[in-house]
Structures are given as C-alpha cells and as structure tokens.
Design an enzyme around this catalytic site. Structure first.
Site, PDB file in Angstrom:
ATOM      1  N   GLU A 161      -9.297   9.379   4.147  1.00  0.00           N
ATOM      2  CA  GLU A 161      -9.813   8.992   2.011  1.00  0.00           C
ATOM      3  C   GLU A 161      -8.264   8.710   2.406  1.00  0.00           C
ATOM      4  O   GLU A 161      -8.040  10.486   2.167  1.00  0.00           O
ATOM      5  CB  GLU A 161     -10.464   9.482   1.877  1.00  0.00           C
ATOM      6  CG  GLU A 161     -12.230   9.082   2.232  1.00  0.00           C
ATOM      7  CD  GLU A 161     -13.704   9.397   1.494  1.00  0.00           C
ATOM      8  OE1 GLU A 161     -13.304  10.274   0.611  1.00  0.00           O
ATOM      9  OE2 GLU A 161     -14.890   9.290   1.316  1.00  0.00           O
ATOM     10  N   GLU A 205     -12.136   0.280  -0.688  1.00  0.00           N
ATOM     11  CA  GLU A 205     -13.683  -0.178  -0.717  1.00  0.00           C
ATOM     12  C   GLU A 205     -14.383  -0.587  -2.845  1.00  0.00           C
ATOM     13  O   GLU A 205     -13.616   0.647  -3.429  1.00  0.00           O
ATOM     14  CB  GLU A 205     -14.531   1.890  -0.004  1.00  0.00           C
ATOM     15  CG  GLU A 205     -15.945   2.427  -0.887  1.00  0.00           C
ATOM     16  CD  GLU A 205     -16.995   3.135  -0.754  1.00  0.00           C
ATOM     17  OE1 GLU A 205     -16.163   3.782   0.081  1.00  0.00           O
ATOM     18  OE2 GLU A 205     -17.876   3.714  -1.322  1.00  0.00           O
ATOM     19  N   ASP A 234     -19.117   9.927   6.459  1.00  0.00           N
ATOM     20  CA  ASP A 234     -19.137  10.890   6.377  1.00  0.00           C
ATOM     21  C   ASP A 234     -20.874  10.915   5.443  1.00  0.00           C
ATOM     22  O   ASP A 234     -21.488  11.821   4.323  1.00  0.00           O
ATOM     23  CB  ASP A 234     -18.468  12.005   5.775  1.00  0.00           C
ATOM     24  CG  ASP A 234     -17.765  11.475   4.522  1.00  0.00           C
ATOM     25  OD1 ASP A 234     -17.977  10.337   4.316  1.00  0.00           O
ATOM     26  OD2 ASP A 234     -17.156  11.735   4.233  1.00  0.00           O
ATOM     27  N   SER A 235     -20.891   9.338   5.380  1.00  0.00           N
ATOM     28  CA  SER A 235     -21.868   8.529   4.684  1.00  0.00           C
ATOM     29  C   SER A 235     -22.967   9.439   5.279  1.00  0.00           C
ATOM     30  O   SER A 235     -25.019   9.458   4.872  1.00  0.00           O
ATOM     31  CB  SER A 235     -22.675   6.873   4.579  1.00  0.00           C
ATOM     32  OG  SER A 235     -22.428   6.884   5.709  1.00  0.00           O
ATOM     33  N   LYS A 286     -11.468   8.075  10.455  1.00  0.00           N
ATOM     34  CA  LYS A 286     -10.740   7.656   9.096  1.00  0.00           C
ATOM     35  C   LYS A 286     -10.471   8.971   8.926  1.00  0.00           C
ATOM     36  O   LYS A 286     -11.657   9.578   9.148  1.00  0.00           O
ATOM     37  CB  LYS A 286     -11.743   7.152   9.561  1.00  0.00           C
ATOM     38  CG  LYS A 286     -11.904   6.527   7.313  1.00  0.00           C
ATOM     39  CD  LYS A 286     -13.073   5.471   7.200  1.00  0.00           C
ATOM     40  CE  LYS A 286     -14.315   5.561   6.579  1.00  0.00           C
ATOM     41  NZ  LYS A 286     -14.385   6.608   5.849  1.00  0.00           N
ATOM     42  N   ASP A 297     -15.334  10.178  10.543  1.00  0.00           N
ATOM     43  CA  ASP A 297     -14.366  10.200   9.405  1.00  0.00           C
ATOM     44  C   ASP A 297     -14.553  11.537   9.648  1.00  0.00           C
ATOM     45  O   ASP A 297     -14.720  12.438  10.261  1.00  0.00           O
ATOM     46  CB  ASP A 297     -16.299   9.873   8.351  1.00  0.00           C
ATOM     47  CG  ASP A 297     -15.921   8.662   7.718  1.00  0.00           C
ATOM     48  OD1 ASP A 297     -14.344   8.865   7.336  1.00  0.00           O
ATOM     49  OD2 ASP A 297     -16.217   8.728   6.776  1.00  0.00           O
TER      50      ASP A 297
HETATM   51  O1  KIV Z   1     -18.700   6.668   5.290  1.00  0.00           O
HETATM   52  C1  KIV Z   1     -19.168   6.039   5.376  1.00  0.00           C
HETATM   53  O2  KIV Z   1     -19.701   5.321   5.733  1.00  0.00           O
HETATM   54  C2  KIV Z   1     -17.791   5.701   5.104  1.00  0.00           C
HETATM   55  C3  KIV Z   1     -17.693   3.683   4.771  1.00  0.00           C
HETATM   56  C4  KIV Z   1     -18.776   3.179   3.364  1.00  0.00           C
HETATM   57  C5  KIV Z   1     -16.964   2.879   4.537  1.00  0.00           C
HETATM   58  O3  KIV Z   1     -16.983   5.884   4.774  1.00  0.00           O
END
Ligand code: KIV
Length: 271
Positions: free
Chosen positions: A122, A189, A51-52, A120, A90
C-alpha cells in the site's frame, strides 16, 4: 517428479496484454486451498491473499495485526489450491515500511517460501524505493492507492479518498510514480470513478478497482462480501451474488435437527 501442468497460468505479462486488448481482469481474495480451488476452477484471473484475512479469517477489527508469517501460511494454502490464477500475496503492515532492503527480503520470502507470483503493498511516494528495489530484482509488485486500510489510524475512517482536488492529484501522481518504479498493476480502492478513469487512461499497466467505478481494467472484491458471508458490512461498492450466511445457517440447522432426532446417519449412511 512433478508433472508439468497443462493449464496456462496467468502471468503479469498476460495482465498487461489484457489491458491492451480491453479484456477485463477478474480478481478475488482467497485465503485457503478450498476457496482458491473453487475460484480458480471458475476462471478468476488473480487471487489476492489479502491482509483482509485479518478481518475475515482472524476476526480482527483492522488489518494492522496481520503478520508476514500469517500471509506466508495462507499463501501456501492458496498456492496448493490454484493452478491457473496469478497469486498475489499482500505485504502486511510493517513488513515493507522500515527499509527497502527489509521489504525486498520479506517479498522474497513470500515468493520463495509461500509460492506467491507477485506481492502487493500500500502507498505511493513513500514506498517507491521499496518498489524499485523489488522490481529491479525481478519481484513483480502490485501497488495499492486510495483507501489503504493499513493507514486507517491516519485516515480516521473508511470513507472514500481523493474527493478533494489536492488528494486526487496526489493519488494521480502516485499512480504514475508507481508505474515508473516498475509496478505491474495498481489496486485503486474507494476513489471517485472519474479519478479512477483518468488514472486508468494514463497508465500502461492495469488498474484493479474496488469501489473505484467501472472504468478500471479489472475489479476485485473480498470474496466473503460478494458471497454474502459477511452480514453487517454493506458498502455500496459490494454486489452480493449470494447469501451464503443464510444458506449455510439453514443447512447447519437442518443437520442439527437431523442429528438431534436421530435421523442422521440412516442405514445407507452407515457401515
Ligand atoms: O487485503 C485485501 O483484501 C485487499 C483488497 C481489498 C484489495 O487489499
């Protein structure tokens, strides 16, 4: 009919074997087919549609505005670009926190519609029911502990987590609990290297570090940071392998000059 691929795709099982064999796992973010195909070609094991993308692609300050539809769109593109790497999508903010059933449905969309091989999310304690619900139904889940950017407004800053004993113990307990709930790997992280080492040594499943020191089973970086595309972001955990901002700027300036003085296209570039 689609031809069977000759490339042996990376699986979650393979990542477990890599940990057992002491082979480091190479991970990068990817958000589109072009970059995914380059990273796949270079042999990256895991491509995370993080989600970056909210920061890197969409220009937001945080990852909070990213939607499930955004992740589906980008995961489809990454899927088309890569044939070997394990593709992890994500789960964006509010796609898994409300109820385990909703988390399960959304994770199912990421796999069925977008082509992700895993998802993924969090958090620790508060997401265990969702993780258990998904893994029981065959959806591979990667955890994410330490600095979890979706909680930025709760943390108040992007500083490292787990420096105090109490928080370090909580992160350690969360890692064990995620493994018990069925997670196949955990991103750590921005936590002290010693804490990441302790977690890595205690788990059967691999840890993937970002700002978590050298003892994790694998490493991940946001590709735009490690290639030097982002210019005003210099955390100590990012090693820059190129300076693409400068190199692209230079190439575009040279192209502009050629166009402006009528030097491009020349005869051999014309029909
Ligand atoms: O969203 C992302 O890119 C991440 C990584 C930095 C692990 O969660």
């Amino acid at each position: 009919m689609q031809q069977p691929s000759t490339v042996r795709a990376v699986t979650t099982r393979r990542l477990l074997d890599m940990k057992a064999q002491g082979t480091k796992i190479v991970c990068l973010t990817a958000y589109d087919a072009l970059m995914a195909s380059i990273f796949d070609h270079a042999g990256v094991d895991v491509l995370l549609v993080g989600d970056s993308l909210g920061n890197i692609v969409q220009g937001h300050e945080t990852t909070i505005p990213v939607t499930l539809e955004d992740i589906i769109y980008h995961t489809k593109a990454v899927r088309r670009g890569a044939s070997r790497a394990l593709i992890v999508a994500d789960m964006p903010f509010m796609s898994y926190q409300v109820h385990p059933d909703e988390a399960f449905r959304n994770a199912g969309r990421l796999m069925k519609e977008a082509g992700a091989a895993a998802v993924k999310l969090e958090g620790g304690q508060r997401v265990l029911d969702a993780v258990a619900r998904m893994t029981a139904a065959g959806i591979p889940v990667m955890g994410h502990l330490g600095l979890t950017p979706q909680s930025i407004y709760q943390f108040g800053s992007y500083q490292a987590r787990g420096r105090e004993q109490e928080e370090a113990e909580q992160i350690y307990r969360d890692a064990l609990a995620l493994q018990e709930a069925g997670a196949f790997a955990i991103v750590l992280e921005k936590i002290p290297a010693s804490l990441a080492k302790r977690i890595t040594e205690s788990l059967r499943i691999p840890t993937i570090g970002i700002g978590a020191g050298p003892w994790c089973d694998g490493q991940i970086l946001v590709y735009a940071d490690m290639l030097g595309l982002t210019v005003d972001f210099h955390p100590r955990f990012v090693r820059r392998y190129d300076n693409l901002f400068e190199r692209i700027t230079d190439a575009v300036r040279r192209y502009s000059e050629d166009v402006r003085r009528g030097d491009f296209p020349n005869e051999s570039e014309s029909y």
